[in-house]
Design a protein around this motif. Structure first.
Motif, PDB file in Angstrom:
ATOM      1  N   SER A 200      12.177   5.365   3.198  1.00  0.00           N
ATOM      2  CA  SER A 200      10.879   4.567   2.937  1.00  0.00           C
ATOM      3  C   SER A 200      10.289   4.937   1.697  1.00  0.00           C
ATOM      4  CB  SER A 200       9.957   4.676   4.203  1.00  0.00           C
ATOM      5  OG  SER A 200      10.377   4.366   5.440  1.00  0.00           O
ATOM      6  N   LEU A 201      10.389   6.203   1.264  1.00  0.00           N
ATOM      7  CA  LEU A 201       9.714   6.624  -0.048  1.00  0.00           C
ATOM      8  C   LEU A 201      10.797   5.842  -1.241  1.00  0.00           C
ATOM      9  CD1 LEU A 201       8.053   7.868  -2.076  1.00  0.00           C
ATOM     10  CD2 LEU A 201       9.469  10.070  -1.596  1.00  0.00           C
ATOM     11  N   LEU A 202      12.067   6.011  -0.802  1.00  0.00           N
ATOM     12  CA  LEU A 202      12.897   5.413  -1.666  1.00  0.00           C
ATOM     13  C   LEU A 202      12.919   3.765  -1.929  1.00  0.00           C
ATOM     14  CD1 LEU A 202      16.193   7.513  -0.958  1.00  0.00           C
ATOM     15  CD2 LEU A 202      15.202   7.233  -3.133  1.00  0.00           C
ATOM     16  N   ALA A 203      12.519   3.067  -0.662  1.00  0.00           N
ATOM     17  CA  ALA A 203      12.452   1.594  -0.784  1.00  0.00           C
ATOM     18  C   ALA A 203      11.290   1.456  -1.491  1.00  0.00           C
ATOM     19  CB  ALA A 203      12.186   1.203   0.797  1.00  0.00           C
ATOM     20  N   PHE A 204      10.078   2.226  -1.526  1.00  0.00           N
ATOM     21  CA  PHE A 204       8.869   1.930  -2.421  1.00  0.00           C
ATOM     22  C   PHE A 204       9.189   2.027  -3.893  1.00  0.00           C
ATOM     23  CE2 PHE A 204       5.522   4.110  -4.988  1.00  0.00           C
ATOM     24  CZ  PHE A 204       4.364   3.246  -4.577  1.00  0.00           C
ATOM     25  N   LEU A 205       9.888   3.143  -4.207  1.00  0.00           N
ATOM     26  CA  LEU A 205      10.523   3.391  -5.664  1.00  0.00           C
ATOM     27  C   LEU A 205      11.574   2.186  -5.750  1.00  0.00           C
ATOM     28  CD1 LEU A 205      11.132   7.343  -5.335  1.00  0.00           C
ATOM     29  CD2 LEU A 205       9.292   6.255  -6.751  1.00  0.00           C
ATOM     30  N   ASN A 206      12.146   1.661  -5.096  1.00  0.00           N
ATOM     31  CA  ASN A 206      13.378   0.638  -5.435  1.00  0.00           C
ATOM     32  C   ASN A 206      12.158  -0.495  -5.637  1.00  0.00           C
ATOM     33  OD1 ASN A 206      15.175  -1.499  -4.359  1.00  0.00           O
ATOM     34  ND2 ASN A 206      16.389   0.018  -5.450  1.00  0.00           N
ATOM     35  N   GLY A 207      11.375  -0.851  -4.991  1.00  0.00           N
ATOM     36  CA  GLY A 207      10.248  -1.846  -5.098  1.00  0.00           C
ATOM     37  C   GLY A 207       9.714  -1.906  -6.641  1.00  0.00           C
ATOM     38  N   ILE A 326       7.331  -3.509   4.272  1.00  0.00           N
ATOM     39  CA  ILE A 326       5.855  -3.196   3.821  1.00  0.00           C
ATOM     40  C   ILE A 326       5.914  -2.200   2.545  1.00  0.00           C
ATOM     41  CG2 ILE A 326       3.716  -2.264   4.464  1.00  0.00           C
ATOM     42  CD1 ILE A 326       4.246  -3.107   7.179  1.00  0.00           C
ATOM     43  N   VAL A 327       6.811  -0.950   2.931  1.00  0.00           N
ATOM     44  CA  VAL A 327       6.736  -0.115   1.875  1.00  0.00           C
ATOM     45  C   VAL A 327       7.452  -0.712   0.570  1.00  0.00           C
ATOM     46  CG1 VAL A 327       7.855   1.909   1.174  1.00  0.00           C
ATOM     47  CG2 VAL A 327       6.883   1.806   3.465  1.00  0.00           C
ATOM     48  N   GLN A 328       8.337  -1.596   0.789  1.00  0.00           N
ATOM     49  CA  GLN A 328       8.997  -2.182  -0.643  1.00  0.00           C
ATOM     50  C   GLN A 328       7.923  -3.010  -1.380  1.00  0.00           C
ATOM     51  OE1 GLN A 328      12.498  -4.486  -0.254  1.00  0.00           O
ATOM     52  NE2 GLN A 328      13.445  -3.301  -1.907  1.00  0.00           N
ATOM     53  N   GLN A 329       7.034  -3.919  -0.562  1.00  0.00           N
ATOM     54  CA  GLN A 329       6.064  -4.782  -1.020  1.00  0.00           C
ATOM     55  C   GLN A 329       5.315  -4.117  -1.882  1.00  0.00           C
ATOM     56  OE1 GLN A 329       6.049  -8.095  -1.186  1.00  0.00           O
ATOM     57  NE2 GLN A 329       8.006  -8.653  -0.307  1.00  0.00           N
ATOM     58  N   VAL A 330       4.736  -2.973  -1.164  1.00  0.00           N
ATOM     59  CA  VAL A 330       3.632  -2.262  -1.936  1.00  0.00           C
ATOM     60  C   VAL A 330       4.165  -1.816  -2.866  1.00  0.00           C
ATOM     61  CG1 VAL A 330       2.000  -0.300  -1.647  1.00  0.00           C
ATOM     62  CG2 VAL A 330       2.276  -1.909   0.241  1.00  0.00           C
ATOM     63  N   THR A 360      12.318   3.168 -16.538  1.00  0.00           N
ATOM     64  CA  THR A 360      13.224   4.094 -16.380  1.00  0.00           C
ATOM     65  C   THR A 360      12.750   5.542 -15.848  1.00  0.00           C
ATOM     66  OG1 THR A 360      14.192   3.402 -18.593  1.00  0.00           O
ATOM     67  CG2 THR A 360      15.136   5.535 -17.709  1.00  0.00           C
ATOM     68  N   ALA A 361      11.597   5.900 -15.966  1.00  0.00           N
ATOM     69  CA  ALA A 361      11.318   7.236 -15.226  1.00  0.00           C
ATOM     70  C   ALA A 361      11.034   6.815 -13.760  1.00  0.00           C
ATOM     71  CB  ALA A 361       9.578   7.423 -15.714  1.00  0.00           C
ATOM     72  N   PHE A 362      10.673   5.564 -13.336  1.00  0.00           N
ATOM     73  CA  PHE A 362      10.568   5.288 -11.913  1.00  0.00           C
ATOM     74  C   PHE A 362      12.412   5.562 -11.354  1.00  0.00           C
ATOM     75  CE2 PHE A 362       7.234   1.795 -12.839  1.00  0.00           C
ATOM     76  CZ  PHE A 362       6.371   2.650 -12.757  1.00  0.00           C
ATOM     77  N   THR A 363      13.091   5.336 -11.909  1.00  0.00           N
ATOM     78  CA  THR A 363      14.422   5.337 -11.352  1.00  0.00           C
ATOM     79  C   THR A 363      14.813   6.746 -11.364  1.00  0.00           C
ATOM     80  OG1 THR A 363      15.687   5.017 -13.616  1.00  0.00           O
ATOM     81  CG2 THR A 363      15.074   3.048 -12.249  1.00  0.00           C
ATOM     82  N   VAL A 364      14.345   7.592 -12.241  1.00  0.00           N
ATOM     83  CA  VAL A 364      14.560   9.043 -12.528  1.00  0.00           C
ATOM     84  C   VAL A 364      14.138   9.955 -11.224  1.00  0.00           C
ATOM     85  CG1 VAL A 364      14.436  11.163 -13.713  1.00  0.00           C
ATOM     86  CG2 VAL A 364      14.965   8.899 -15.083  1.00  0.00           C
ATOM     87  N   VAL A 365      12.889   9.444 -11.080  1.00  0.00           N
ATOM     88  CA  VAL A 365      12.192  10.029  -9.706  1.00  0.00           C
ATOM     89  C   VAL A 365      12.716   9.679  -8.558  1.00  0.00           C
ATOM     90  CG1 VAL A 365       9.972   9.678  -8.495  1.00  0.00           C
ATOM     91  CG2 VAL A 365       9.814   9.924 -10.959  1.00  0.00           C
ATOM     92  N   ALA A 366      13.263   8.225  -8.304  1.00  0.00           N
ATOM     93  CA  ALA A 366      14.046   8.023  -7.203  1.00  0.00           C
ATOM     94  C   ALA A 366      15.408   8.796  -6.975  1.00  0.00           C
ATOM     95  CB  ALA A 366      14.305   6.343  -7.269  1.00  0.00           C
ATOM     96  N   CYS A 367      16.143   8.865  -8.331  1.00  0.00           N
ATOM     97  CA  CYS A 367      17.188   9.789  -7.977  1.00  0.00           C
ATOM     98  C   CYS A 367      17.071  11.154  -7.523  1.00  0.00           C
ATOM     99  CB  CYS A 367      17.819  10.087  -9.351  1.00  0.00           C
ATOM    100  SG  CYS A 367      18.474   8.895 -10.191  1.00  0.00           S
ATOM    101  N   GLY A 368      15.857  11.956  -7.877  1.00  0.00           N
ATOM    102  CA  GLY A 368      15.480  12.897  -7.205  1.00  0.00           C
ATOM    103  C   GLY A 368      15.169  12.939  -5.800  1.00  0.00           C
ATOM    104  N   VAL A 369      14.575  11.903  -5.435  1.00  0.00           N
ATOM    105  CA  VAL A 369      14.001  11.717  -3.914  1.00  0.00           C
ATOM    106  C   VAL A 369      15.674  11.286  -3.134  1.00  0.00           C
ATOM    107  CG1 VAL A 369      12.982  10.209  -2.230  1.00  0.00           C
ATOM    108  CG2 VAL A 369      11.855  10.772  -4.522  1.00  0.00           C
ATOM    109  N   GLY A 370      16.423  10.774  -3.876  1.00  0.00           N
ATOM    110  CA  GLY A 370      17.727  10.356  -3.388  1.00  0.00           C
ATOM    111  C   GLY A 370      18.660  11.612  -2.977  1.00  0.00           C
ATOM    112  N   LEU A 371      18.453  12.710  -3.906  1.00  0.00           N
ATOM    113  CA  LEU A 371      19.158  13.902  -3.620  1.00  0.00           C
ATOM    114  C   LEU A 371      18.669  14.603  -2.359  1.00  0.00           C
ATOM    115  CD1 LEU A 371      19.473  15.201  -7.206  1.00  0.00           C
ATOM    116  CD2 LEU A 371      21.294  14.504  -5.875  1.00  0.00           C
TER     117      LEU A 371
END
Length: 384
Positions: A200-207, A326-330, A360-371
């Protein structure tokens, strides 16, 4: 839709989808959603002033907001927990490709036809979908604060300053209520599952990444590179090609699990965004970058959805689909709001590079969560 592409109407009806599927035949919910979307599209095309167009868009948004989560519920239940990566590739591909290719079609329609055809183009697709759903979708045994927050994120000035805290308070009150009742509208207990919470956190960041890019990229081509609406839409088409290529990552997710695909996808998205940080990049470089970016965002999105559904029993699937949307929309509302603010406070030629740096920073944070995702989530077969 909202100013930056996130609709408060979609956010309002999204939480209802899981509740409706549990209490009514999901086949009827799906057919009803299609009918509402079709009716709203026709009425929008016939609108006689701005007020009527807004009212009919609300109706269209109610139908549209139900379509994807209900579709995901139908497919995931039918799958019985098998080949989720392949299935998610099929489900999410149109969702990822259409918003990217939408500016191309929209520019062509506005440039050569009446704006009303933006809505009329939905008619043949909806009629075909209704016919197929009537024949092929099996029956099931049935079992406002978010909109305020999304509205606040999509507006500016006084509207944002008042709507955001009101929306946040309403969501907090809803969360307190949902955790106390036995059968809530949205099952927040799902977030006790580590894999679902991280997905869900990753869906938020992907949004953030998807909707933020949808907001930034057309403006970049028009304001920085001086392209017209149609040309800007055509120049964004390579991102759609990247999304199509991402379909091959569905089977890969089934074999390896979501974690490596999410991390690789976000890294590709960051790589595809980097050329936009520099002054005067070549057109060919940007086209290649958009292919890479589209591939990364779509691959990550598919893998995130697989991670959210894996290991859940049949009864929890409707609420899972609702929550993840919901998470992705937000996330989309937050991303566009942040990037719009960065652009508004930028100076001259640095505004867009700074905004793309944030993206770009959003995606870097998402990489950390993905790990942090489990290497492989147990995917026990769902009962039929």
């Amino acid at each position: 839709m909202g100013e930056h592409g996130v609709s408060p109407g979609l956010a309002t009806v999204g939480p209802v989808s899981g509740w409706a599927v549990e209490r009514y035949d999901s086949r009827h919910v799906w057919l009803g959603a299609l009918t509402l979307f079709l009716t709203g599209s026709v009425l929008c095309g016939l609108a006689w002033n701005v007020g009527s167009l807004i009212a009919f868009r609300v109706l269209q948004g109610i139908g549209g907001g139900l379509l994807l989560p209900v579709l995901q519920t139908l497919v995931m239940r039918a799958a019985g927990g098998r080949s989720l990566g392949r299935l998610m590739a099929a489900i999410t591909l149109p969702v990822m490709v259409v918003p990217i290719l939408g500016p191309v079609l929209g520019g062509l329609i506005v440039g050569h036809l009446s704006w009303r055809w933006i809505f009329y183009v939905n008619l043949p697709v909806c009629l075909l979908a209704l016919a197929l759903a009537w024949r092929g979708v099996p029956k099931d045994t049935p079992r406002l604060g978010l909109a305020t927050l999304v509205y606040g994120l999509s507006e500016t000035g006084v509207a944002r300053a008042s709507a955001i805290p009101v929306g946040a308070v309403l969501i907090a009150l809803f969360a307190r209520h949902a955790l106390r009742v036995r059968d809530p509208l949205v099952d927040l207990r799902l977030f006790q599952d580590r894999a679902f919470a991280l997905s869900s956190l990753l869906a938020f960041l992907n949004g953030l990444t998807l909707f933020g890019g949808m907001f930034l990229l057309p403006l970049y081509y028009q304001q920085v590179r001086g392209e017209g609406v149609i040309a800007a839409g055509l120049l964004l088409a390579p991102q759609g090609l990247g999304s199509l290529l991402a379909r091959v990552t569905g089977p890969l997710t089934d074999r390896l699990g979501p974690r490596p695909v999410v991390v690789a996808g976000m890294l590709l998205c960051a790589l595809g965004t980097l050329p936009f940080l520099f002054p005067h990049p070549g057109a060919a470089l940007l086209a290649v970058a958009l292919v890479v970016r589209g591939l990364g965002v779509s691959a990550a999105n598919m893998a995130v959805m697989v991670g959210a559904y894996q290991g859940l029993d049949r009864a929890r699937i409707p609420h899972a689909g609702t929550s993840i949307r919901i998470v992705q929309q937000v996330g989309g509302g937050v991303g566009t709001a942040v990037l719009a603010t960065v652009l508004a406070h930028g100076h001259g030629g640095t505004a867009f590079p700074h905004a793309f740096a944030w993206a770009t920073a959003f995606t870097v944070v998402a990489c950390g969560v993905g790990l942090c995702l489990p290497v492989r989530v147990a995917s026990a077969e769902l009962p039929s």
